[in-house]
Scaffold this active site. Structure first.
Site, PDB file in Angstrom:
ATOM      1  N   ARG A  83       0.812  -1.213   0.000  1.00 34.48           N
ATOM      2  CA  ARG A  83       0.000   0.000   0.000  1.00 34.48           C
ATOM      3  C   ARG A  83       0.852   1.272   0.000  1.00 34.48           C
ATOM      4  NH1 ARG A  83      -5.042  -0.930   1.796  1.00 34.48           N
ATOM      5  NH2 ARG A  83      -4.036  -2.588   2.967  1.00 34.48           N
ATOM      6  N   THR A  84       1.810   1.369   0.901  1.00 31.98           N
ATOM      7  CA  THR A  84       2.648   2.568   0.957  1.00 31.98           C
ATOM      8  C   THR A  84       3.399   2.722  -0.368  1.00 31.98           C
ATOM      9  OG1 THR A  84       2.891   2.299   3.330  1.00 31.98           O
ATOM     10  CG2 THR A  84       4.482   3.722   2.258  1.00 31.98           C
ATOM     11  N   LYS A 112      21.700 -11.691  -1.402  1.00 27.28           N
ATOM     12  CA  LYS A 112      23.076 -12.192  -1.512  1.00 27.28           C
ATOM     13  C   LYS A 112      23.995 -11.550  -0.492  1.00 27.28           C
ATOM     14  CE  LYS A 112      22.308 -12.759  -6.457  1.00 27.28           C
ATOM     15  NZ  LYS A 112      21.823 -11.645  -7.308  1.00 27.28           N
ATOM     16  N   ARG A 133      11.943   1.823   2.709  1.00 25.60           N
ATOM     17  CA  ARG A 133      11.284   1.145   3.836  1.00 25.60           C
ATOM     18  C   ARG A 133      12.228   0.039   4.271  1.00 25.60           C
ATOM     19  NH1 ARG A 133       6.057  -0.762   5.527  1.00 25.60           N
ATOM     20  NH2 ARG A 133       5.546   1.445   5.349  1.00 25.60           N
ATOM     21  N   HIS A 161       7.940   7.341  10.410  1.00 25.73           N
ATOM     22  CA  HIS A 161       7.263   7.192   9.120  1.00 25.73           C
ATOM     23  C   HIS A 161       6.649   8.549   8.787  1.00 25.73           C
ATOM     24  CE1 HIS A 161       5.320   5.511   5.764  1.00 25.73           C
ATOM     25  NE2 HIS A 161       4.536   4.623   6.320  1.00 25.73           N
TER      26      HIS A 161
END
Ligand SMILES: [Zn+2]
Lengths: 343, 162
Positions: A83-84, A112, A133, A161
């Site tokens: 969503r974000t 990796k 994020r 946030h």
């Protein structure tokens, strides 16, 4: 003074809304090519400027539809958050730009063992700004030290946030106003970054904040420390909604996650106490606004959705104009943000 | 514990412990039991061949028991020693040249400490194998990680990155 600059200044002075334009201009001067890491970056005036600009964009998105044609926003989501991510993607595309997406962690170099510091330095070469994020606290602060393009924190562990905070503030302002506000913030206050980010930003306003949670999920002492440093007008902690519900203008609900509890029984016992349904709301004010950063599980019963109280879908929608405003402030080179003048 | 064997030639053992190195730094009035943490903070472990003497739990007028650290051949700068204020706020620093104390000063609390402490928060980006130096802001009564915001008020010595 060059002719163009003089003309631009006259334009500023002539703008019908000279003061607002001026505030936006100065915020733009500070934000341009800067990073957006925490809600602590913003003063009250900054917040109001962003919200005013977002409202302008919301009213007429077409006015900014081509502002960032050719601009690429790099999306680095080290935690799943459809969503974000979609909200940022929509915002960038509605400004005329596009996105490049690192994709899921499973398929990337991170798998990796590449460091975050390396990843952002590589993607920086592909994009004009980055959105990050990451599950670790402080990830955005650290990443911003390795790149020159603007970096936006879209959530760092239990940290901050800030773009969510701006859309939360926007929604609160539309529904209840930011001053003379009594807000209850309920649920997982320990790990909920949207809560940490929002609580700090609200200290810029005349907002009384009530924090409602089980004891094990109370606000971290670091957050409480910050709120007290800010001389917040009223900070109180509760373990039950009941006593405070009637006085609330806004109730901000967050999800309590099962994995925070040692066993299922413990979780069920606690989670049940922090759910909202129409029975709960009998004691609430008729004007109570209910918000939730979504996704919800069963914190808010679906029967609330159709009531005047529910603002959470509107809140999600507000993410686009608010992120458009923030991205524009971060990315624009010119002086006339908001576009009164065409200089 | 005392490695002072080279200089045990005077009567005033107290005076002796503080001053009898030729050139270097004497860190005096360290809180009893913190001498090894002082060395850890300074990154001194003897592996470079420097001559280091440590006196622990020595009787003291100012502190009930104090530790003393002497580093031969190295003059520590104010920046280097200020970080000691976190665990040894009463420490005094004596710079010695040719057996004389030529400078004497106190440690002062710095605003920021870079790279000495490691963050106790397992969820912090600085403890995740990234190429980043830890950074702590020094508060009135503790330290705060500049990345994740974690505040530590007690047992700061346990954060020393060794
Ligand atoms: Zn940390």
């Amino acid at each position: 003074m060059s002719r163009a600059r003089f003309a631009s200044r006259v334009n500023w002075l002539a703008a019908s809304n000279g003061e607002i334009q001026g505030a936006r201009h100065s915020l733009h001067e500070r934000m341009r090519h800067d990073h957006l890491i925490t809600s602590k970056q913003f003063s009250r005036a900054d917040i109001e400027t962003v919200l005013d600009y977002a409202a302008e964009i919301d009213a007429d998105p077409s006015a900014v539809a081509d502002r960032h044609a050719g601009t690429l926003l790099g999306l680095l989501f080290f935690e799943p958050s459809t969503r974000t991510k979609m909200s940022f993607e929509t915002a960038m595309k509605r400004l005329g730009g596009d996105v490049v997406d690192m994709g899921s962690i499973e398929s990337s170099s991170v798998k990796k063992g590449e460091t975050l510091a390396d990843t952002v330095r590589v993607i920086e070469g592909y994009a004009d700004a980055l959105v990050l994020r990451h599950p670790k606290e402080g990830a955005a602060t650290m990443a911003s030290e390795f790149v020159d393009v603007p970096l936006v924190n879209a959530g760092d562990g239990a940290g901050q946030h800030p773009t969510q905070t701006m859309l939360d503030l926007y929604t609160i302002r539309e529904n209840a106003g930011l001053d003379d506000l009594t807000i209850g913030i309920m649920g997982d206050l320990k790990y909920g970054r949207t809560v940490h980010s929002l609580a700090y930003a609200l200290t810029n306003f005349d907002a009384h904040q009530h924090f409602i949670s089980p004891e094990s999920l109370q606000l971290p002492r670091e957050v409480v420390y910050d709120l007290h440093q800010q001389d917040a007008p009223g900070i109180r902690e509760h373990d039950s909604l009941e006593e405070i519900l009637p006085s609330l203008d806004v109730l901000y609900v967050t999800r309590i996650q099962r994995e925070r509890f040692p066993d299922e029984n413990e979780y069920q016992k606690v989670a049940g106490e922090y759910q909202i349904d129409s029975d709960t709301l009998e004691a609430a004010s008729d004007d109570l606004t209910i918000m939730h950063p979504l996704p919800r599980v069963d914190e808010i019963a679906p029967e609330i959705d159709e009531t005047e109280h529910a603002a959470y879908f509107e809140q999600a929608h507000n993410g686009v104009p608010v992120r458009m405003a923030l991205l524009d402030l971060l990315l624009s080179d010119d002086k006339a943000i908001g576009g009164e003048g065409d200089e | 514990m005392s490695n002072d064997h080279d200089h045990h030639d005077g009567n005033d053992e107290h005076e002796l412990r503080v001053s009898k190195i030729r050139d270097g730094t004497v860190i005096d009035h360290v809180r009893g039991g913190q001498a090894l943490n002082v060395l850890a903070i300074l990154g001194i472990d003897g592996s470079d061949g420097e001559e280091v003497s440590v006196g622990m739990n020595v009787p003291s007028d100012r502190l009930a028991r104090k530790d003393i650290v002497k580093v031969e051949g190295r003059e520590l700068s104010q920046d280097e020693v200020d970080v000691l204020s976190l665990i040894a706020p009463d420490a005094t620093i004596n710079i010695v040249r040719d057996f004389d104390v030529v400078e004497k000063h106190r440690v002062e609390r710095p605003d920021v400490v870079d790279g000495v402490l490691s963050c106790p928060n397992a969820g912090c980006i600085t403890t995740s194998g990234e190429p980043v130096t830890s950074r702590f802001a020094v508060l009135e009564d503790g330290v705060r990680c500049g990345y994740c915001g974690t505040i530590v008020r007690e047992e700061i010595a346990s954060l020393i990155d060794t």
